[in-house]
Design a protein around this motif. Structure first.
Motif, PDB file in Angstrom:
ATOM      1  N   SER A 131       0.547   7.772   6.426  1.00 43.19           N
ATOM      2  CA  SER A 131       0.653   8.281   5.059  1.00 43.19           C
ATOM      3  C   SER A 131       1.189   9.701   5.093  1.00 43.19           C
ATOM      4  O   SER A 131       0.821  10.483   5.974  1.00 43.19           O
ATOM      5  CB  SER A 131      -0.737   8.268   4.414  1.00 43.19           C
ATOM      6  OG  SER A 131      -0.748   9.031   3.237  1.00 43.19           O
ATOM      7  N   GLN A 172     -11.278   5.940  -5.161  1.00 46.67           N
ATOM      8  CA  GLN A 172     -10.903   7.212  -5.760  1.00 46.67           C
ATOM      9  C   GLN A 172     -12.194   7.981  -5.966  1.00 46.67           C
ATOM     10  O   GLN A 172     -13.175   7.420  -6.489  1.00 46.67           O
ATOM     11  CB  GLN A 172     -10.186   7.001  -7.092  1.00 46.67           C
ATOM     12  CG  GLN A 172      -9.756   8.275  -7.774  1.00 46.67           C
ATOM     13  CD  GLN A 172      -8.971   8.008  -9.054  1.00 46.67           C
ATOM     14  OE1 GLN A 172      -8.638   6.876  -9.374  1.00 46.67           O
ATOM     15  NE2 GLN A 172      -8.684   9.057  -9.793  1.00 46.67           N
ATOM     16  N   SER A 225      -8.226   5.965   0.506  1.00 50.63           N
ATOM     17  CA  SER A 225      -8.487   6.714  -0.718  1.00 50.63           C
ATOM     18  C   SER A 225      -7.166   6.975  -1.422  1.00 50.63           C
ATOM     19  O   SER A 225      -6.108   7.020  -0.792  1.00 50.63           O
ATOM     20  CB  SER A 225      -9.200   8.034  -0.410  1.00 50.63           C
ATOM     21  OG  SER A 225      -8.381   8.877   0.353  1.00 50.63           O
ATOM     22  N   THR A 226      -7.246   7.117  -2.722  1.00 58.09           N
ATOM     23  CA  THR A 226      -6.069   7.366  -3.539  1.00 58.09           C
ATOM     24  C   THR A 226      -6.448   8.303  -4.673  1.00 58.09           C
ATOM     25  O   THR A 226      -7.627   8.428  -5.018  1.00 58.09           O
ATOM     26  CB  THR A 226      -5.501   6.044  -4.110  1.00 58.09           C
ATOM     27  OG1 THR A 226      -4.318   6.320  -4.869  1.00 58.09           O
ATOM     28  CG2 THR A 226      -6.503   5.335  -4.991  1.00 58.09           C
ATOM     29  N   ASP A 227      -5.455   8.930  -5.255  1.00 58.67           N
ATOM     30  CA  ASP A 227      -5.723   9.794  -6.406  1.00 58.67           C
ATOM     31  C   ASP A 227      -5.512   9.046  -7.724  1.00 58.67           C
ATOM     32  O   ASP A 227      -5.773   9.581  -8.792  1.00 58.67           O
ATOM     33  CB  ASP A 227      -4.877  11.062  -6.363  1.00 58.67           C
ATOM     34  CG  ASP A 227      -3.388  10.790  -6.347  1.00 58.67           C
ATOM     35  OD1 ASP A 227      -2.978   9.610  -6.282  1.00 58.67           O
ATOM     36  OD2 ASP A 227      -2.618  11.769  -6.390  1.00 58.67           O
ATOM     37  N   ASP A 228      -5.042   7.787  -7.663  1.00 61.03           N
ATOM     38  CA  ASP A 228      -4.852   6.975  -8.863  1.00 61.03           C
ATOM     39  C   ASP A 228      -5.182   5.522  -8.531  1.00 61.03           C
ATOM     40  O   ASP A 228      -4.308   4.731  -8.183  1.00 61.03           O
ATOM     41  CB  ASP A 228      -3.421   7.107  -9.379  1.00 61.03           C
ATOM     42  CG  ASP A 228      -3.218   6.441 -10.727  1.00 61.03           C
ATOM     43  OD1 ASP A 228      -4.037   5.577 -11.128  1.00 61.03           O
ATOM     44  OD2 ASP A 228      -2.217   6.772 -11.405  1.00 61.03           O
ATOM     45  N   LEU A 229      -6.461   5.180  -8.618  1.00 63.52           N
ATOM     46  CA  LEU A 229      -6.917   3.853  -8.216  1.00 63.52           C
ATOM     47  C   LEU A 229      -6.304   2.749  -9.062  1.00 63.52           C
ATOM     48  O   LEU A 229      -5.895   1.720  -8.540  1.00 63.52           O
ATOM     49  CB  LEU A 229      -8.449   3.766  -8.287  1.00 63.52           C
ATOM     50  CG  LEU A 229      -9.011   2.416  -7.838  1.00 63.52           C
ATOM     51  CD1 LEU A 229      -8.773   2.195  -6.354  1.00 63.52           C
ATOM     52  CD2 LEU A 229     -10.476   2.314  -8.166  1.00 63.52           C
ATOM     53  N   THR A 261      -2.716   2.129  -8.052  1.00 60.75           N
ATOM     54  CA  THR A 261      -2.682   1.538  -6.715  1.00 60.75           C
ATOM     55  C   THR A 261      -3.133   0.084  -6.771  1.00 60.75           C
ATOM     56  O   THR A 261      -2.513  -0.788  -6.153  1.00 60.75           O
ATOM     57  CB  THR A 261      -3.572   2.350  -5.747  1.00 60.75           C
ATOM     58  OG1 THR A 261      -3.124   3.708  -5.726  1.00 60.75           O
ATOM     59  CG2 THR A 261      -3.512   1.779  -4.345  1.00 60.75           C
ATOM     60  N   LEU A 268       0.806  -1.225   0.000  1.00 61.26           N
ATOM     61  CA  LEU A 268       0.000   0.000   0.000  1.00 61.26           C
ATOM     62  C   LEU A 268       0.836   1.271   0.000  1.00 61.26           C
ATOM     63  O   LEU A 268       0.346   2.335  -0.341  1.00 61.26           O
ATOM     64  CB  LEU A 268      -0.947   0.021   1.199  1.00 61.26           C
ATOM     65  CG  LEU A 268      -2.142  -0.915   1.117  1.00 61.26           C
ATOM     66  CD1 LEU A 268      -2.999  -0.782   2.373  1.00 61.26           C
ATOM     67  CD2 LEU A 268      -2.976  -0.656  -0.111  1.00 61.26           C
ATOM     68  N   ILE A 318     -10.135   0.274  -1.452  1.00 60.87           N
ATOM     69  CA  ILE A 318      -9.404   1.470  -1.880  1.00 60.87           C
ATOM     70  C   ILE A 318     -10.304   2.185  -2.871  1.00 60.87           C
ATOM     71  O   ILE A 318     -10.845   1.558  -3.789  1.00 60.87           O
ATOM     72  CB  ILE A 318      -8.062   1.100  -2.539  1.00 60.87           C
ATOM     73  CG1 ILE A 318      -7.232   0.222  -1.590  1.00 60.87           C
ATOM     74  CG2 ILE A 318      -7.291   2.370  -2.900  1.00 60.87           C
ATOM     75  CD1 ILE A 318      -6.040  -0.439  -2.248  1.00 60.87           C
TER      76      ILE A 318
END
Length: 136
Positions: free
Chosen positions: A46, A132, A86-90, A93, A26, A130
């Protein structure tokens, strides 16, 4: 008055195995590794959330035998609460976590309620989702 979440606990069977998943797959950073009473707690965080840490520990760490046994049973059944990141690029990731060998529960999809998300199991069987945010 301000209030903020500081720690979130994830119960695992093996701290080292979980550390490899949460840190290496992760991308969280290990912040603290504490041994106490024959048990160990590891905190991760993070760079996006400096004041929030996830605590990894085994079921019996800091608990009575009965409580640890009960928690172990829930962990074994896979019914402990999920963790959602959460992520800005699923897609990137997802590929990184999948490449680690993690069990894929759901490939990335657009959910009807807004986010695009995917799901894995960590090495102890905990569900990890996860997401986005939907693009406006």
């Amino acid at each position: 008055m301000n209030i903020a979440l500081q720690y979130c606990h994830i119960t695992v069977n093996d701290v080292d195995e979980a550390l490899a998943f949460y840190r290496d797959a992760l991308g969280l950073e290990a912040r603290n590794d504490v041994a106490s009473g024959g048990f160990r707690w590891v905190t991760l965080g993070s760079a996006a959330q400096h004041d929030l840490e996830i605590v990894l520990s085994v079921p019996h760490a800091g608990r009575s035998q009965a409580d640890g046994d009960a928690l172990q049973e829930l962990l074994t059944k896979g019914v402990l609460p999920m963790t959602v990141f959460s992520t800005d690029d699923l897609d990137a990731t997802f590929e990184r976590v999948r490449a680690s060998g993690a069990e894929v529960l759901q490939e990335p999809i657009d959910q009807p309620w807004g986010p695009r998300d995917c799901a894995f199991r960590d090495p102890s069987g905990n569900m990890v989702r996860i997401q986005q945010k939907a693009k406006a």
